[in-house]
Design an enzyme around this catalytic site. Structure first.
Site, mmCIF file in Angstrom:
data_model
loop_
_atom_site.group_PDB
_atom_site.id
_atom_site.type_symbol
_atom_site.label_atom_id
_atom_site.label_comp_id
_atom_site.label_asym_id
_atom_site.label_seq_id
_atom_site.Cartn_x
_atom_site.Cartn_y
_atom_site.Cartn_z
ATOM 1 N N HIS A 372 -38.412 -24.406 -23.319
ATOM 2 C CA HIS A 372 -37.771 -23.790 -22.144
ATOM 3 C C HIS A 372 -38.347 -24.272 -20.821
ATOM 4 O O HIS A 372 -38.125 -23.613 -19.798
ATOM 5 C CB HIS A 372 -37.902 -22.267 -22.197
ATOM 6 C CG HIS A 372 -37.208 -21.618 -23.347
ATOM 7 N ND1 HIS A 372 -35.938 -21.091 -23.255
ATOM 8 C CD2 HIS A 372 -37.598 -21.427 -24.620
ATOM 9 C CE1 HIS A 372 -35.589 -20.582 -24.426
ATOM 10 N NE2 HIS A 372 -36.583 -20.773 -25.278
ATOM 11 N N LYS A 563 -34.345 -13.624 -9.316
ATOM 12 C CA LYS A 563 -35.007 -14.361 -10.391
ATOM 13 C C LYS A 563 -36.508 -14.249 -10.141
ATOM 14 O O LYS A 563 -36.926 -13.762 -9.093
ATOM 15 C CB LYS A 563 -34.583 -15.830 -10.402
ATOM 16 C CG LYS A 563 -34.682 -16.512 -9.017
ATOM 17 C CD LYS A 563 -34.194 -17.955 -9.044
ATOM 18 C CE LYS A 563 -32.693 -18.094 -8.996
ATOM 19 N NZ LYS A 563 -32.107 -18.781 -10.135
ATOM 20 N N ARG A 564 -37.340 -14.684 -11.101
ATOM 21 C CA ARG A 564 -38.773 -14.678 -10.863
ATOM 22 C C ARG A 564 -39.105 -15.476 -9.596
ATOM 23 O O ARG A 564 -38.413 -16.444 -9.268
ATOM 24 C CB ARG A 564 -39.509 -15.268 -12.072
ATOM 25 C CG ARG A 564 -39.476 -14.373 -13.294
ATOM 26 C CD ARG A 564 -40.123 -13.031 -13.020
ATOM 27 N NE ARG A 564 -41.550 -13.147 -12.863
ATOM 28 C CZ ARG A 564 -42.446 -12.871 -13.794
ATOM 29 N NH1 ARG A 564 -42.055 -12.435 -14.984
ATOM 30 N NH2 ARG A 564 -43.736 -13.001 -13.561
ATOM 31 N N LYS A 569 -38.384 -22.534 -7.775
ATOM 32 C CA LYS A 569 -37.076 -21.893 -7.621
ATOM 33 C C LYS A 569 -36.657 -21.811 -6.151
ATOM 34 O O LYS A 569 -35.526 -21.512 -5.831
ATOM 35 C CB LYS A 569 -37.085 -20.500 -8.254
ATOM 36 C CG LYS A 569 -37.261 -20.530 -9.784
ATOM 37 C CD LYS A 569 -37.291 -19.130 -10.357
ATOM 38 C CE LYS A 569 -37.689 -19.075 -11.830
ATOM 39 N NZ LYS A 569 -36.581 -19.375 -12.764
ATOM 40 N N THR A 671 -30.000 -18.731 -16.382
ATOM 41 C CA THR A 671 -28.944 -17.963 -17.044
ATOM 42 C C THR A 671 -28.324 -16.958 -16.079
ATOM 43 O O THR A 671 -27.176 -16.564 -16.250
ATOM 44 C CB THR A 671 -29.494 -17.217 -18.290
ATOM 45 O OG1 THR A 671 -30.742 -16.602 -17.925
ATOM 46 C CG2 THR A 671 -29.709 -18.162 -19.446
ATOM 47 N N LYS A 675 -24.316 -15.479 -15.373
ATOM 48 C CA LYS A 675 -23.880 -14.084 -15.176
ATOM 49 C C LYS A 675 -23.075 -13.965 -13.890
ATOM 50 O O LYS A 675 -22.021 -13.324 -13.843
ATOM 51 C CB LYS A 675 -25.098 -13.146 -15.106
ATOM 52 C CG LYS A 675 -25.863 -13.055 -16.405
ATOM 53 C CD LYS A 675 -27.255 -12.447 -16.227
ATOM 54 C CE LYS A 675 -28.150 -12.873 -17.379
ATOM 55 N NZ LYS A 675 -29.582 -12.615 -17.149
HETATM 56 C C1 26Q Z 1 -47.237 -18.264 -22.043
HETATM 57 C C2 26Q Z 1 -48.576 -18.147 -22.363
HETATM 58 C C3 26Q Z 1 -49.354 -17.119 -21.848
HETATM 59 C C4 26Q Z 1 -48.744 -16.180 -21.032
HETATM 60 C C5 26Q Z 1 -47.400 -16.282 -20.729
HETATM 61 C C6 26Q Z 1 -46.648 -17.334 -21.229
HETATM 62 C C7 26Q Z 1 -45.224 -17.460 -20.869
HETATM 63 C C8 26Q Z 1 -44.403 -16.348 -20.881
HETATM 64 C C9 26Q Z 1 -43.065 -16.446 -20.549
HETATM 65 C C10 26Q Z 1 -44.658 -18.670 -20.524
HETATM 66 C C11 26Q Z 1 -43.320 -18.769 -20.189
HETATM 67 C C12 26Q Z 1 -42.505 -17.662 -20.198
HETATM 68 C C13 26Q Z 1 -41.089 -17.690 -19.840
HETATM 69 C C14 26Q Z 1 -40.397 -18.759 -19.526
HETATM 70 C C15 26Q Z 1 -38.990 -18.679 -19.144
HETATM 71 O O1 26Q Z 1 -38.439 -17.611 -18.963
HETATM 72 N N1 26Q Z 1 -38.305 -19.827 -19.009
HETATM 73 C C16 26Q Z 1 -36.911 -19.840 -18.656
HETATM 74 O O2 26Q Z 1 -36.153 -19.812 -19.852
HETATM 75 C C17 26Q Z 1 -34.779 -19.628 -19.576
HETATM 76 C C18 26Q Z 1 -34.065 -19.482 -20.903
HETATM 77 O O3 26Q Z 1 -33.995 -20.703 -21.563
HETATM 78 C C19 26Q Z 1 -34.255 -20.780 -18.753
HETATM 79 O O4 26Q Z 1 -32.922 -20.491 -18.408
HETATM 80 C C20 26Q Z 1 -35.083 -20.976 -17.501
HETATM 81 O O5 26Q Z 1 -34.677 -22.151 -16.820
HETATM 82 C C21 26Q Z 1 -36.553 -21.069 -17.848
HETATM 83 O O6 26Q Z 1 -37.334 -21.127 -16.677
#
Ligand code: 26Q
Length: 822
Positions: A372, A563-564, A569, A671, A675
Site C-alpha cells: 500500500h 484524509k490523514r 498529501k 479511496t 467516495k
Molecule cells: C506500520 C508499522 C508500525 C506502525 C504503523 C504502521 C502502519 C500502519 C498503517 C503503516 C501504514 C499504515 C497505513 C497505510 C495506509 O493507509 N495506506 C493507504 O492505503 C490505502 C488503501 O490501499 C491507499 O488508498 C492509500 O493511498 C495508502 O496511503
C-alpha cells in the site's frame, strides 16, 4: 427436522427465522430494553441503540450460523484476510440496509416516538484503523459477504481504537478512544477457540521419533488469544461472513505461586503485560520502526490466526495437508501481518513435522501480499536483535528462507554480490534489520499494488529486482469502496433518486450506474439532482457549524480535503490556495467571484510534528479569514476535528469539489477520491494513484487535472529552486509574505517557521511550490465552472454515472479471479 435451502443450496437443518415485520421488531426492542437491559424508553439513548442492535442481531444469527456451516464443509476453499486494521465505523445502520429492514425499523421506532436516525448516531465508531488501508479492509469484508465468498477476516480487537482528535487553541490533542466501555452488541466472544501464543524463550535441538534432529522452542512466556466474532452481513443475500478479532489475555488470571510468595504485584503485572498486546492501535499510518509492542501485535495476530485455521483444518479436513495449499489463501494487508510467512513454516515444520521443502511449497502457494505504499521510508523493517529475543525460532526460519532465496538470486545474477546485498531479506549495517516487504514477496505467490500507476511503479522502482526475478507474481488490483455504505447508507436521497430512474440493481452491480448518463441533459432530472445536493450540503453545513462554529453558506462551492495529514498529501498546497484567495479579497480582486467554503480534516500521527503544525496553521488561517468582515461569505475555512468514518458519511454527500492533490507518484491509490466521485463531487487532482483511473473513467472535461507527472517529479530532483518560483510569481510571493510576516500568528512568534522552511527547501521531496501556479489557475477554472450551474450539475451527474468501476465488488471479483480462485 425439516430441511431448508441455504444460500448455496446445501441442505441444512431448519433454524427458525425470526419474524421481520415492524410489530415484531417493536416487541423485541421493548423486551430487550426492559427485560434484558432493565431500562425504559426515557433512558439515556445509548440503551435504545443497544436494544435495537440486539433486535437486529437476532435476525442475523440464523444466516450467520448457516453461512459458517457451509464454509465448514469439506473441500470449501477459503481466503483469510489478515489485517492489523479494520476501520468498520458504525454497524447498525449498515445491517439494517443489508437485511432490508429499513422501513420496518423506522416504523417500529416511531411506535415509541423515536427517530431511527437519532438512534443510529448513538453507536460508537469501531475505529480499529488509521485510514485508507483499514477502511479498505472493511469495504472488502462488505463486498466478500455481498458476493457470498468464503472469506474470513482476521484482526485485532484493540481495547482503544484510533485516538479521538480534539482541537485546542488550534492544536491537535489526542484523547483515548475507549470504544468498548459501553456494550458492543456486534461481537460474540468465543472462548472455546482460545489459542496459545509463545514469546521469548530459547531453542534446543532434540531428536524426534525417526531420529531426525528437530528444533524445539521452549521456556517461552505464553499468552492467550481469545476470539471475538463480528458478523459481516451481505446485501440482501442471506450470507453473513465473519470477522474474527483477537484479544490478548494472560494464561492464568494471576500466578498463584507468586501470589502466595507474597508478590501480588508481580503476578498481576504478568497479566497486565499480556493484555497490553491488544490494548491500543498504533496511530501511525506510516511504519513506526522498532517498537517491540508493535512486533508483538503482528506476531500475535499472525500466529493465532494460522493456528485457528489449523484447528479448523483438523476438524474439517482430517488434517490432510496434501490439499492445504489448494484450499487456503492468506491475503496479507501490507507487511503488517507478513511474519505469517515464517510462522506458517514454523507450524508446518515444528508442529506438523514436515520437511522444509514440503512446508515451503505450502507456504509459498498460500500467501499473497498487497502493498500500500510507494514511500521507501515507510517499508517496515525490524531490528534483528529484537526478533532474536522475542521470536528466536522465527528469526532462524527467516535466515533459512533468506539463504535459500539468495541462492536463487545468485543463480539469476551470477557473481553480482551487490544484488544479493540489495535484495537480501536481512539488511546489513551497524544494526541489522529484517525487511518485511522482502520476506512477504519471497514467501508469496502474488504481490499486488492498489492502483494501476502504483503497481507499475512497484515493478519499475521499489521492487524492480524482484519483478525481474518473478514477473508472474506481480499484479494490480485497483482499490474500490462499497456502494452500500458510501452511497445507499450515507446518501439516501441520492439513492432514492437514482433508484427511481434506473431501478436498484446498481447497489449490487455498480457498473449499471452508467445508465444515469441518459439523464445528463434532462433538465428536470438536473433540478432534482440539485435539490438532493442542496439537502446534503445543509447537513454538512450543520455538521461544520456544530463542530467548528463556522457558518457555511450552502450557495458556496463546498471544497473538501479529508484524509490523514501528511506532507505528501499536500494539505499545505490547499492552505496556500486559501491564503491566495484571501489575499485577492483583501486586494479587492473579486470580479466574477465564486464564494467558497473550504473544509479540511484529518488526524496527524502523534509524533509527526510538522503534520501537527499544519493543523495549527489551518486553524490560524481559518481564524483570521472567518473573522474578517471584508471576507464575509466570499471565503470560509474550517478544520473539522476528529475526522472518522461516520463524519465522512455526512461529508462526502455534501461535497462539491474533492481535493486529491498529492505529489505525483506518492499516493498509492486513495479511496476517499472514489467516495466523493460516487456522491457526485468533481475532483481537482494530480496524476497520482487511482486519480488517473478516475480521470480515465469520467473524461478530462469532468475532472480538474493539474501538476507535475510522476516521472517529472523524479526528473525534478536536484533541479528544484522554490525561491526562484516565489520570486517569479507575484501571487505566490504575496502568499509567502503573509506567512512569513506572521499575519496568521501575530501573538505566536515563529510557530510556522518549520513549515515555511520546508516549502522553500530546494530538497523538499513534495515539490509543493512547483505545483502552486497550475493549482491556483485550475482552481480558478473550477470557480468559473461552478458559476455555470447547468454545466456543473452535468459534470456532477457524470462523475456518479462513471463511478461503476470503483466498487469493491469489482475489486474483490478481480482478487478472486486472479488470486484466490474461490
Ligand atoms: C506500520 C508499522 C508500525 C506502525 C504503523 C504502521 C502502519 C500502519 C498503517 C503503516 C501504514 C499504515 C497505513 C497505510 C495506509 O493507509 N495506506 C493507504 O492505503 C490505502 C488503501 O490501499 C491507499 O488508498 C492509500 O493511498 C495508502 O496511503
Amino acid at each position: 427436522m425439516t430441511k431448508n435451502k441455504s444460500p448455496c443450496n446445501l441442505e441444512l437443518p431448519e433454524m427458525k427465522k425470526l419474524p421481520r415485520d415492524s410489530e415484531s421488531l417493536a416487541n423485541d426492542f421493548e423486551r430487550y430494553l426492559t427485560h434484558h437491559l432493565g431500562r425504559f424508553v426515557g433512558c439515556i439513548p445509548f440503551y435504545l441503540y443497544e436494544a435495537l442492535s440486539l433486535t437486529i442481531r437476532d435476525r442475523i444469527m440464523t444466516d450467520w450460523l448457516s453461512t459458517w456451516k457451509i464454509y465448514e464443509k469439506k473441500g470449501v476453499k477459503k481466503t483469510y484476510y489478515m489485517s492489523l486494521e479494520f476501520l468498520i465505523g458504525r454497524s447498525l445502520g449498515n445491517h439494517i440496509i443489508n437485511l432490508d429492514l429499513d422501513s420496518e425499523s423506522k416504523t417500529a421506532m416511531n411506535q415509541f416516538a423515536l427517530e431511527l436516525e437519532e438512534i443510529l448516531t448513538e453507536e460508537h465508531d469501531a475505529g480499529l484503523g488509521n485510514g485508507g488501508l483499514g477502511r479498505l479492509a472493511a469495504c472488502f469484508m462488505d463486498s466478500c459477504a455481498t458476493l457470498s465468498l468464503p472469506v474470513i477476516g482476521y484482526g485485532i480487537r484493540y481495547e482503544y481504537g484510533m485516538f479521538r482528535q480534539e482541537i485546542e487553541n488550534g492544536y491537535q490533542v489526542e484523547e483515548p478512544d475507549h470504544w468498548l466501555r459501553d456494550a458492543n452488541p456486534w461481537e460474540l466472544e468465543r472462548p472455546e477457540f482460545t489459542q496459545v501464543i509463545k514469546f521469548g524463550g530459547h531453542l534446543e535441538t532434540v531428536k524426534n521419533h525417526n531420529r531426525r534432529p528437530r528444533i524445539v522452542w521452549i521456556d517461552t512466556s505464553d499468552i492467550l488469544a481469545i476470539p471475538y466474532d463480528v458478523p459481516i452481513s451481505g446485501y440482501k443475500n442471506n450470507t453473513v461472513n465473519t470477522l474474527r478479532l483477537w484479544s490478548a489475555s494472560a494464561t492464568s488470571d494471576f500466578n498463584l505461586s507468586e501470589f502466595n510468595a507474597g508478590s501480588y504485584s508481580d503476578s498481576v503485572e504478568a497479566k497486565n503485560d499480556a493484555e497490553h498486546i491488544t490494548m491500543v492501535l498504533y496511530p501511525n499510518d506510516a511504519s513506526e520502526n522498532g517498537k517491540e509492542l508493535r512486533l508483538k501485535q503482528q506476531y500475535f495476530l499472525a500466529s493465532t490466526s494460522l493456528q485457528d485455521v489449523f484447528r479448523m483444518w483438523a476438524v474439517n479436513e482430517d488434517n490432510d495437508f496434501s490439499k492445504f495449499s489448494k484450499q487456503n489463501v492468506f491475503q496479507l494487508n501490507d507487511t503488517h501481518p507478513s511474519i505469517a510467512v515464517a510462522e506458517l513454516m514454523r507450524l508446518l515444520i515444528d508442529e506438523k513435522y514436515m520437511s522444509w521443502d514440503e512446508a515451503w511449497d505450502i507456504t509459498s502457494q498460500t500467501m499473497a501480499y498487497t502493498n500500500h505504499t510507494l514511500l521507501p521510508e515507510a517499508l517496515e523493517k525490524w531490528p534483528v536483535a529484537l526478533f532474536e529475543s522475542l521470536l528466536p525460532r522465527l528469526l532462524q526460519i527467516i535466515y533459512e528462507i533468506n539463504a535459500r532465496f539468495l541462492k536463487q538470486v545468485s543463480g539469476k545474477w551470477p557473481g553480482d554480490t551487490e544484488k544479493q546485498i540489495s535484495m537480501s531479506i536481512i539488511e546489513e549495517g551497524d544494526v541489522q534489520y529484517v525487511r518485511m516487504a522482502y520476506l512477504a514477496i519471497v514467501g508469496s505467490f502474488s504481490v499486488n499494488g492498489v492502483a494501476a500507476l502504483h503497481s507499475q511503479l512497484l515493478a519499475e522502482g521499489l521492487f524492480k529486482d524482484f519483478y525481474e526475478l518473478w514477473p508472474e507474481k506481480f499484479n494490480n488490483k485497483t482499490n474500490g469502496v462499497t456502494p452500500r455504505r458510501w452511497v445507499a447508507h450515507s446518501n439516501p436521497l441520492m439513492t432514492e433518486l437514482i433508484t427511481e430512474k434506473i431501478g436498484n440493481e446498481w447497489i449490487k452491480e455498480l457498473e449499471k450506474i452508467d445508465q444515469l448518463k441518459k439523464y445528463v441533459d434532462d433538465a428536470s432530472f438536473a433540478d432534482r439532482w440539485i435539490s438532493v445536493k442542496t439537502e446534503n450540503k445543509k447537513k454538512l453545513a450543520d455538521l461544520v457549524k456544530s463542530h467548528c462554529n463556522v457558518d457555511f453558506d450552502i450557495d458556496s462551492l463546498f471544497d473538501v480535503q479529508v484524509k490523514r495529514i501528511h506532507e505528501y498529501k499536500r494539505q499545505l498546497l490547499n492552505v496556500l490556495h486559501v491564503i491566495h484567495l484571501y489575499n485577492r479579497i483583501k486586494a479587492n480582486d473579486t470580479e466574477n467571484w465564486t464564494n467558497r467554503c473550504v473544509l479540511i480534516g484529518g488526524k496527524a500521527a502523534p509524533g509527526y510534528l510538522l503534520a501537527k503544525s499544519i493543523i495549527k496553521l489551518i486553524s490560524n488561517v481559518a481564524e483570521v479569514i472567518n473573522n474578517d468582515p471584508q471576507v464575509g461569505n466570499k471565503l470560509k475555512l474550517a478544520f473539522i476535528p476528529n475526522y472518522n468514518v461516520s463524519k465522512m458519511e455526512i461529508i462526502c454527500p455534501g461535497t462539491d469539489l474533492s481535493e486529491q492533490i498529492s505529489t505525483a507518484g506518492k499516493e498509492a491509490s486513495g479511496t476517499g477520491n472514489m467516495k466523493f466521485m460516487m456522491n457526485g463531487a468533481i475532483t481537482i487532482g494530480t496524476c497520482d494513484g487511482a486519480n488517473i483511473e478516475i480521470l480515465n473513467a469520467v473524461g478530462k472535461d469532468n475532472f480538474y487535472l493539474f501538476g507535475l507527472k510522476a516521472d517529472e517529479v523524479v526528473a525534478r530532483k536536484g533541479k528544484y529552486l522554490p525561491k526562484q518560483l516565489v520570486e517569479g510569481d507575484e501571487g505566490l510571493k504575496q502568499v509567502m509574505h503573509l506567512l512569513k510576516c506572521g499575519h496568521f500568528n501575530s501573538f505566536e512568534h515563529g510557530i510556522f517557521d518549520e513549515i515555511i522552511a520546508s516549502l522553500i527547501n530546494p530538497h523538499d521531496p513534495w515539490l509543493t511550490l512547483a505545483d502552486f501556479r497550475e493549482y491556483v489557475d485550475t482552481q480558478e477554472k473550477v470557480s468559473q465552472a461552478y458559476r455555470n450551474r447547468p454545466k456543473w450539475i452535468k459534470m456532477s451527474i457524470m462523475n456518479t454515472a462513471c463511478s461503476g468501476f470503483f466498487s469493491t465488488d469489482r475489486t474483490i471479483q478481480e482478487y478472486n479471479k486472479d488470486i484466490w480462485k474461490l
